[in-house]
Scaffold this active site. Structure first.
Site, mmCIF file in Angstrom:
data_model
loop_
_atom_site.group_PDB
_atom_site.id
_atom_site.type_symbol
_atom_site.label_atom_id
_atom_site.label_comp_id
_atom_site.label_asym_id
_atom_site.label_seq_id
_atom_site.Cartn_x
_atom_site.Cartn_y
_atom_site.Cartn_z
ATOM 1 C CG HIS A 33 -2.123 -0.883 1.058
ATOM 2 N ND1 HIS A 33 -2.068 -2.214 1.358
ATOM 3 C CD2 HIS A 33 -3.384 -0.645 0.596
ATOM 4 C CE1 HIS A 33 -3.244 -2.768 1.101
ATOM 5 N NE2 HIS A 33 -4.058 -1.839 0.633
ATOM 6 C CE LYS A 46 -4.097 -0.291 4.687
ATOM 7 N NZ LYS A 46 -5.405 0.299 5.003
HETATM 8 N N1 LIG Z 1 -12.843 -0.764 2.393
HETATM 9 C C1 LIG Z 1 -12.271 -0.291 1.270
HETATM 10 O O1 LIG Z 1 -12.598 -0.698 0.144
HETATM 11 C C2 LIG Z 1 -11.220 0.760 1.419
HETATM 12 C C3 LIG Z 1 -10.892 1.197 2.672
HETATM 13 N N2 LIG Z 1 -10.024 2.229 2.839
HETATM 14 C C4 LIG Z 1 -9.859 2.685 4.212
HETATM 15 O O2 LIG Z 1 -10.666 3.860 4.370
HETATM 16 C C5 LIG Z 1 -10.086 4.734 5.310
HETATM 17 C C6 LIG Z 1 -9.907 6.115 4.674
HETATM 18 O O3 LIG Z 1 -9.018 6.049 3.601
HETATM 19 P P1 LIG Z 1 -8.574 7.363 2.798
HETATM 20 O O4 LIG Z 1 -9.750 8.089 2.280
HETATM 21 O O5 LIG Z 1 -7.524 6.898 1.862
HETATM 22 O O6 LIG Z 1 -7.902 8.230 3.985
HETATM 23 P P2 LIG Z 1 -7.643 9.788 4.054
HETATM 24 O O7 LIG Z 1 -6.634 9.988 5.124
HETATM 25 O O8 LIG Z 1 -7.371 10.319 2.698
HETATM 26 O O9 LIG Z 1 -9.045 10.396 4.554
HETATM 27 C C7 LIG Z 1 -9.520 10.313 5.865
HETATM 28 C C8 LIG Z 1 -10.499 11.434 6.096
HETATM 29 O O10 LIG Z 1 -11.062 11.334 7.406
HETATM 30 C C9 LIG Z 1 -11.131 12.657 7.938
HETATM 31 N N3 LIG Z 1 -11.288 12.657 9.398
HETATM 32 C C10 LIG Z 1 -10.363 12.880 10.379
HETATM 33 N N4 LIG Z 1 -10.957 12.822 11.594
HETATM 34 C C11 LIG Z 1 -12.272 12.559 11.364
HETATM 35 C C12 LIG Z 1 -13.380 12.395 12.219
HETATM 36 N N5 LIG Z 1 -13.305 12.462 13.561
HETATM 37 N N6 LIG Z 1 -14.566 12.109 11.637
HETATM 38 C C13 LIG Z 1 -14.700 12.034 10.293
HETATM 39 N N7 LIG Z 1 -13.675 12.200 9.437
HETATM 40 C C14 LIG Z 1 -12.475 12.451 9.978
HETATM 41 C C15 LIG Z 1 -9.849 13.307 7.454
HETATM 42 O O11 LIG Z 1 -9.928 14.710 7.580
HETATM 43 P P3 LIG Z 1 -8.544 15.587 7.678
HETATM 44 O O12 LIG Z 1 -7.873 15.397 6.358
HETATM 45 O O13 LIG Z 1 -9.034 16.957 7.918
HETATM 46 O O14 LIG Z 1 -7.781 14.986 8.822
HETATM 47 C C16 LIG Z 1 -9.891 12.836 5.993
HETATM 48 O O15 LIG Z 1 -10.764 13.649 5.247
HETATM 49 C C17 LIG Z 1 -8.770 4.050 5.740
HETATM 50 O O16 LIG Z 1 -9.016 3.314 6.912
HETATM 51 C C18 LIG Z 1 -8.479 3.091 4.599
HETATM 52 O O17 LIG Z 1 -7.721 1.984 5.012
HETATM 53 C C19 LIG Z 1 -9.438 2.826 1.783
HETATM 54 C C20 LIG Z 1 -9.685 2.405 0.508
HETATM 55 C C21 LIG Z 1 -10.610 1.329 0.222
HETATM 56 O O1 LIG Z 2 -5.874 2.247 2.928
HETATM 57 C C1 LIG Z 2 -6.088 1.916 1.741
HETATM 58 O O2 LIG Z 2 -5.716 2.617 0.788
HETATM 59 C C2 LIG Z 2 -6.816 0.672 1.492
HETATM 60 N N1 LIG Z 2 -7.358 0.075 2.517
HETATM 61 C C3 LIG Z 2 -8.144 -1.105 2.493
HETATM 62 C C4 LIG Z 2 -7.440 -2.193 3.279
HETATM 63 O O3 LIG Z 2 -6.890 -1.895 4.356
HETATM 64 O O4 LIG Z 2 -7.475 -3.337 2.847
HETATM 65 C C5 LIG Z 2 -8.576 -1.492 1.108
HETATM 66 C C6 LIG Z 2 -7.592 -1.215 0.018
HETATM 67 O O5 LIG Z 2 -6.589 -2.195 0.039
HETATM 68 C C7 LIG Z 2 -6.997 0.178 0.105
#
Ligand SMILES: NC(=O)C1=CN([C@@H]2O[C@H](COP(=O)(O)OP(=O)(O)OC[C@H]3O[C@@H](n4cnc5c(N)ncnc54)[C@H](OP(=O)(O)O)[C@@H]3O)[C@@H](O)[C@H]2O)C=CC1
Ligand SMILES: O=C(O)C1=N[C@H](C(=O)O)C[C@H](O)C1
Length: 232
Positions: free
Chosen positions: A131, A135
């Site tokens: 990743h 992450k």
């Molecule tokens: N299940 C799936 O298919 C996938 C899962 N993921 C997971 O999703 C999650 C997010 O990934 P990603 O978008 O890349 O991460 P980012 O770090 O890009 O985004 C996280 C967001 O959460 C915000 N945030 C911080 N604190 C809070 C709060 N208390 N409440 C709500 N929002 C808050 C951040 O704001 P700020 O920037 O202002 O701190 C930011 O906008 C991760 O856990 C990742 O592993 C990712 C891709 C696919």
């Molecule tokens: O953090 C990410 O980017 C992703 N998170 C998910 C995971 O923890 O498996 C899904 C995807 O791999 C991307």
């Protein structure tokens, strides 16, 4: 459908575009803890935030009887509590470690392969995930789901980060540049190796899957997984 996005980072922004392109109204884009006021009366919440805040975010939404699709990884020790809260409040919850269609097919393939390979002690198994360097959690949620699929169908008892040891299935976590997500399962013997691998080219598949899950859950009550949505 009215969707509130809790977490508006890399994933939240892509989900926003896809949700609108499918005719939905995005009523909240939060980078802070949700409240009944700032959620703005959604039909469903899509939660992609971070491992530290996910539990509280989900709890607040479910206690207000709003169904939640959660993609945030790295908080799963509290999942049984979330499932209880969803049931007590007569609403719906769906966690997906990975919402892409390809990975959910890969999960099924992985379980079938594990069942077959368990008959042959010549092969040892390990997992690798790669990743992006931003992450926060390791191993990835997807790798944990893959490990659970193998453990359920083999003699492994648990998974272990960065080491395969006796009954512990090793998950090797690599952080590299801006890689969106690569997962591999290896079965290695002294003479050969079988590898199955999923490579995400970008984040669009994750985001589309989350919106499809939101469309599916909106009139349901209970605790679900992506395989229910996809009929797998
Ligand atoms: N299940 C799936 O298919 C996938 C899962 N993921 C997971 O999703 C999650 C997010 O990934 P990603 O978008 O890349 O991460 P980012 O770090 O890009 O985004 C996280 C967001 O959460 C915000 N945030 C911080 N604190 C809070 C709060 N208390 N409440 C709500 N929002 C808050 C951040 O704001 P700020 O920037 O202002 O701190 C930011 O906008 C991760 O856990 C990742 O592993 C990712 C891709 C696919
Ligand atoms: O953090 C990410 O980017 C992703 N998170 C998910 C995971 O923890 O498996 C899904 C995807 O791999 C991307």
């Amino acid at each position: 459908m009215k969707i509130a996005l809790v977490g508006y980072g890399k994933m939240g922004k892509i989900i926003d575009e896809i949700a609108q392109s499918r005719g939905h109204e995005v009523v909240a884009r939060l980078r802070e803890t949700p409240t009944i006021e700032n959620l703005n009366d959604p039909d469903v919440v899509i939660e992609f935030s971070n491992p530290e805040v996910a539990f509280q975010n989900i709890k607040t939404c479910l206690e207000n009887k709003i169904p939640v699709i959660c993609g945030t990884t790295g908080w799963l020790d509290k999942k049984p509590e979330v499932e209880r809260i969803a049931m007590e409040n007569g609403t719906a919850f769906l966690y997906g470690s990975n919402f892409s269609l390809g990975v959910n097919l890969f999960f099924a393939l992985n379980e079938n392969l594990a069942k077959m390979m368990n008959k042959f002690s010549e092969y040892n198994c390990q997992l690798e995930e790669i990743h992006h360097i931003h992450k926060l959690d390791a191993p990835s949620g997807t790798a944990i789901s893959l490990a659970e699929g193998i453990i359920h169908n083999s003699n492994f008892e648990a998974w272990k980060l960065d080491e395969t040891k006796e009954k512990d299935l090793g998950i090797f976590a690599i952080r590299e540049d801006e890689v969106p997500g690569t997962h591999s399962v290896f079965y290695r013997s002294e003479v050969d190796e079988i590898e199955i691998k999923h490579t995400a080219f970008n984040r669009n598949g994750f985001a589309l899957g989350a919106v499809i899950a939101a469309e599916w859950i909106v009139d349901k009550k209970g605790v679900f997984a992506m395989k229910d949505v996809l009929g797998l």
